[in-house]
Design a protein around this motif. Structure first.
Motif, PDB file in Angstrom:
ATOM      1  N   ILE A 274       0.058  12.309   0.901  1.00 37.91           N
ATOM      2  CA  ILE A 274      -0.492  11.490   1.984  1.00 37.91           C
ATOM      3  C   ILE A 274      -1.707  10.681   0.837  1.00 37.91           C
ATOM      4  N   THR A 275      -2.234  11.632   0.051  1.00 36.57           N
ATOM      5  CA  THR A 275      -3.134  11.091  -0.845  1.00 36.57           C
ATOM      6  C   THR A 275      -2.473  10.082  -2.001  1.00 36.57           C
TER       7      THR A 275
ATOM      8  N   LEU B 161      -0.843   2.372  -2.026  1.00 39.48           N
ATOM      9  CA  LEU B 161      -1.088   1.303  -1.410  1.00 39.48           C
ATOM     10  C   LEU B 161      -2.329   0.449  -1.865  1.00 39.48           C
ATOM     11  N   ALA B 162      -3.186   0.798  -2.831  1.00 38.52           N
ATOM     12  CA  ALA B 162      -4.205   0.158  -3.414  1.00 38.52           C
ATOM     13  C   ALA B 162      -3.768  -1.336  -3.883  1.00 38.52           C
ATOM     14  N   PRO B 163      -2.848  -1.108  -4.662  1.00 42.46           N
ATOM     15  CA  PRO B 163      -2.068  -2.641  -5.299  1.00 42.46           C
ATOM     16  C   PRO B 163      -1.595  -3.505  -4.188  1.00 42.46           C
ATOM     17  N   VAL B 164      -0.842  -2.821  -3.422  1.00 43.83           N
ATOM     18  CA  VAL B 164      -0.367  -3.793  -2.297  1.00 43.83           C
ATOM     19  C   VAL B 164      -1.421  -4.376  -1.564  1.00 43.83           C
ATOM     20  N   PHE B 165      -2.544  -3.757  -1.180  1.00 43.09           N
ATOM     21  CA  PHE B 165      -3.676  -4.504  -0.627  1.00 43.09           C
ATOM     22  C   PHE B 165      -4.439  -5.200  -1.354  1.00 43.09           C
TER      23      PHE B 165
ATOM     24  N   ILE C  11      -8.458  -0.338   5.979  1.00 44.43           N
ATOM     25  CA  ILE C  11      -9.046   0.559   6.919  1.00 44.43           C
ATOM     26  C   ILE C  11      -8.091   1.898   7.109  1.00 44.43           C
ATOM     27  N   LEU C  12      -6.828   1.544   7.520  1.00 42.35           N
ATOM     28  CA  LEU C  12      -5.888   2.536   7.632  1.00 42.35           C
ATOM     29  C   LEU C  12      -5.766   3.486   6.586  1.00 42.35           C
ATOM     30  N   ALA C  13      -5.444   2.844   5.224  1.00 42.53           N
ATOM     31  CA  ALA C  13      -5.414   3.752   4.109  1.00 42.53           C
ATOM     32  C   ALA C  13      -6.723   4.703   3.851  1.00 42.53           C
ATOM     33  N   ILE C  14      -7.822   3.981   3.971  1.00 43.85           N
ATOM     34  CA  ILE C  14      -9.064   4.822   3.781  1.00 43.85           C
ATOM     35  C   ILE C  14      -9.380   6.001   4.764  1.00 43.85           C
ATOM     36  N   ALA C  15      -8.761   5.687   5.992  1.00 42.86           N
ATOM     37  CA  ALA C  15      -8.960   6.539   7.132  1.00 42.86           C
ATOM     38  C   ALA C  15      -7.955   7.787   6.927  1.00 42.86           C
ATOM     39  N   THR C  16      -7.031   7.812   6.066  1.00 43.34           N
ATOM     40  CA  THR C  16      -6.118   8.905   5.840  1.00 43.34           C
ATOM     41  C   THR C  16      -6.816  10.195   5.046  1.00 43.34           C
ATOM     42  N   ASP C  17      -8.057   9.576   4.108  1.00 42.72           N
ATOM     43  CA  ASP C  17      -8.874  10.379   3.610  1.00 42.72           C
ATOM     44  C   ASP C  17      -9.240  11.707   4.577  1.00 42.72           C
TER      45      ASP C  17
ATOM     46  N   GLY D 122      -5.036  18.427  -5.411  1.00 46.66           N
ATOM     47  CA  GLY D 122      -5.349  17.718  -4.109  1.00 46.66           C
ATOM     48  C   GLY D 122      -6.964  17.558  -4.348  1.00 46.66           C
ATOM     49  N   LYS D 123      -7.771  18.382  -4.720  1.00 44.40           N
ATOM     50  CA  LYS D 123      -9.159  18.220  -4.910  1.00 44.40           C
ATOM     51  C   LYS D 123      -9.668  17.061  -5.833  1.00 44.40           C
ATOM     52  N   LEU D 124      -8.487  17.093  -6.830  1.00 39.50           N
ATOM     53  CA  LEU D 124      -8.744  16.151  -8.001  1.00 39.50           C
ATOM     54  C   LEU D 124      -8.493  14.611  -7.530  1.00 39.50           C
ATOM     55  N   LEU D 125      -7.047  14.539  -6.755  1.00 36.24           N
ATOM     56  CA  LEU D 125      -6.425  13.436  -6.440  1.00 36.24           C
ATOM     57  C   LEU D 125      -7.119  12.746  -5.503  1.00 36.24           C
ATOM     58  N   ASP D 126      -7.758  13.486  -4.369  1.00 35.72           N
ATOM     59  CA  ASP D 126      -8.443  12.936  -3.125  1.00 35.72           C
ATOM     60  C   ASP D 126      -9.560  11.969  -3.397  1.00 35.72           C
ATOM     61  N   PRO D 127     -10.520  12.289  -4.530  1.00 33.74           N
ATOM     62  CA  PRO D 127     -11.597  11.402  -4.665  1.00 33.74           C
ATOM     63  C   PRO D 127     -10.914  10.354  -5.672  1.00 33.74           C
TER      64      PRO D 127
END
Length: 202
Positions: free
Chosen positions: A23-24, A30-34, A57-63, A80-85
């Protein structure tokens, strides 16, 4: 003995190939698409602007979703700890740059936030050989404030509700900016304290 334990009693580390990390990664992709959707019609308040705002909003909500899954299913990993932020920074950075290109956000605000975010990210990579530094509580609050402020800035509400919405957006963006700077300084202070503290010996 459970399947998550070895014969010596140590708990096996979860694989990096898991749902929260996937998911991360999707959030990063999705960032370049947005970004393209935001800029392609020069920020007009048509369908693409709304779609870009909703996608952000949807992408950031998956955090919160991937974090909940990782903790509840014992799938927390160093990757995951590294990629998430990093995923959060890529998304928010794309939004801030896009808004500045569209002249909807002063460039100095974007630059201050990006300098802090890139600086902390580089610092995390430098520390990888020693330890993985997860996002702090203050850092998570900062990300939440940024997410709310950017979401309000992306949604073309002023064209529907009037110019007063711009003042609301400015207040939330100011809060996000202050938290960004304060938490960045806090990371540095805490790291210096940790480095100065005497190392424990076995």
């Amino acid at each position: 003995m459970s399947s998550t334990e070895h014969s010596g009693g140590a708990v096996a580390k979860p694989s990096n190939w898991n749902l929260p990390n996937a998911i991360t990664v999707v959030r990063i992709l999705l960032a370049p698409v947005f970004f393209v959707m935001l800029l392609v019609d020069n920020g007009a308040d048509g369908g693409l602007r709304w779609a870009a705002a909703v996608l952000f909003i949807l992408a950031i909500a998956t955090d919160g979703i991937d974090g909940h899954i990782a903790r509840s299913r014992n799938l927390v990993t160093d990757l995951g700890k590294l990629l998430d932020p990093i995923a959060d920074k890529v998304l928010t950075g794309a939004a801030l740059v896009g808004l500045s290109i569209l002249a909807e956000l002063p460039w100095w605000v974007t630059i201050v936030i990006l300098v802090r975010e890139v600086g902390i990210t580089v610092w995390r990579f430098v520390q990888l050989s020693d330890r993985v530094i997860p996002a702090s509580r203050g850092g998570k609050l900062k990300t939440l404030a940024q997410s709310v402020a950017i979401s309000l800035a992306l949604l073309p509400f002023p064209n529907l509700l009037g110019d007063w919405v711009n003042w609301v957006n400015a207040v939330f963006m100011a809060i996000a900016l202050v938290l960004t700077v304060v938490t960045g300084i806090d990371y540095i202070v805490q790291d210096r304290r940790l480095n100065r503290s005497p190392k424990r010996t076995a």
